[in-house]
Design an enzyme around this catalytic site. Sequence first.
Site, PDB file in Angstrom:
ATOM      1  N   SER A 154     -28.572  -6.948   3.409  1.00 10.16           N
ATOM      2  CA  SER A 154     -28.837  -5.667   3.211  1.00 10.16           C
ATOM      3  C   SER A 154     -29.644  -5.214   1.881  1.00 10.16           C
ATOM      4  O   SER A 154     -30.244  -4.145   1.988  1.00 10.16           O
ATOM      5  CB  SER A 154     -27.831  -5.019   3.660  1.00 10.16           C
ATOM      6  OG  SER A 154     -27.456  -4.808   5.224  1.00 10.16           O
ATOM      7  N   VAL A 155     -29.612  -6.001   1.058  1.00 13.40           N
ATOM      8  CA  VAL A 155     -30.379  -5.687  -0.175  1.00 13.40           C
ATOM      9  C   VAL A 155     -31.887  -5.695   0.225  1.00 13.40           C
ATOM     10  O   VAL A 155     -32.543  -4.863  -0.320  1.00 13.40           O
ATOM     11  CB  VAL A 155     -30.101  -6.893  -1.243  1.00 13.40           C
ATOM     12  CG1 VAL A 155     -31.140  -6.646  -2.310  1.00 13.40           C
ATOM     13  CG2 VAL A 155     -28.902  -6.835  -1.919  1.00 13.40           C
TER      14      VAL A 155
END
Length: 408
Positions: free
Chosen positions: A71-72
């Site tokens: 999810s970065v």
Amino acid sequence: MTSEGAAVIEGEAAPGWEPVLDAFADAQARDPGSAQLAVYQRGHLVVDTWTAAEGAGTRPFGPDSVGVLMSVTKGLAAVCVQMLSQNGELDVADPVSRYWPEFARNGKAGTTVADLLTHSAGLPAFTGDPADAAGVDLLDWDACAARLADARPMWRPGSAFHYHPLTYGHLVGEVVRRVTGSTVGSYFAAEVAAPLGLDLWIGLPPHEDHRFVHQHHPGSPPTPAELTAALHSVGLTPHDGLARSILASMAELASVTSAFRSRQGRAAEIPAAGGIGNARSLARLYAALIGHVDGVRLLSPLTVERARAPRTDHLPAPAPLRRPAHTHPARFGLGFELPRRGLPMLGEGSFGHAGAGGPLGMAHPESGLAVGYTCTEMTWDGSQGPDPRWIPWTRAIHRAAGLTTGLW
């Protein structure tokens, strides 16, 4: 440089930043995997370090190795929207349907671009039932976008927020595609990565696949009984529509995580979880959001202020979901996570995004700090506070930069 009982690390630090190397070594001492850490201050690389676990994977691990950022990646997609907004090509207050007309169907005519960026659109999954999740081809962009255009939100958009694990990327990415005519991965490559020389992609090109290092996701999926207990703990039953949607999102995330082990999966544009890169490029990207890096600055100070302004602190969880009193719910600006107890980042004023397993990219405009961290042992799930691997080097960065405010 290492201390007793610490991991063997490589890399270098600018004068005054050497303690960060020791802290990184200490942090990785109990981690069987490999990791990278990079720090910029006011546009200059001051820490560039990594550690390679013995026998970890089939390819050597070093500073140029790249891995899935989970999810970065959401922060990368948010950068694209912020740049388009800054250039006057879109307005986050506009209805999504201004750019994507089909999206207005089934109660979504008033959904704004800001609702997409803040996980308040009411579309946490591509399907409303976990039994249907296996039928979603997550590598087929057009099919996924069509599902979202036809979907009915689980709550009134903008009235509540709950994390959108995968749909965030296709929702935001389709807006980028409608505005620019380019996929979000292509736009990011041309407008963000190329000017900065980043080893960072949303969709890994075939000629870079030789640098890819697989990551290890320990543990096993929760049992049905464990899932039921978890749902009951937040006020849901397996039969609630919202619960089925959340379970579907979990199944979709597990499916796409498995797909990243294939060449096809790594090449696909999954802008909520499938970004691939290294710590040095993550830190360089965030440095260029808050200042100039080799003459390149991506966002103006005003755009940064708008991006990191809290947008979800006043929003409840969607009914009947309730957040346990002891938890520290996620906080969002426009597409970026903001500091909280479980994700302190560099203190108040920071913004960025963490990823399942432990990767992290973030910046703190007031101090000029930007940080990128990647790992191959994906152990952090966000439920038990900050990743223990972050704490030593985050504190060391704090001290090296002369920051006096507390982190915890």
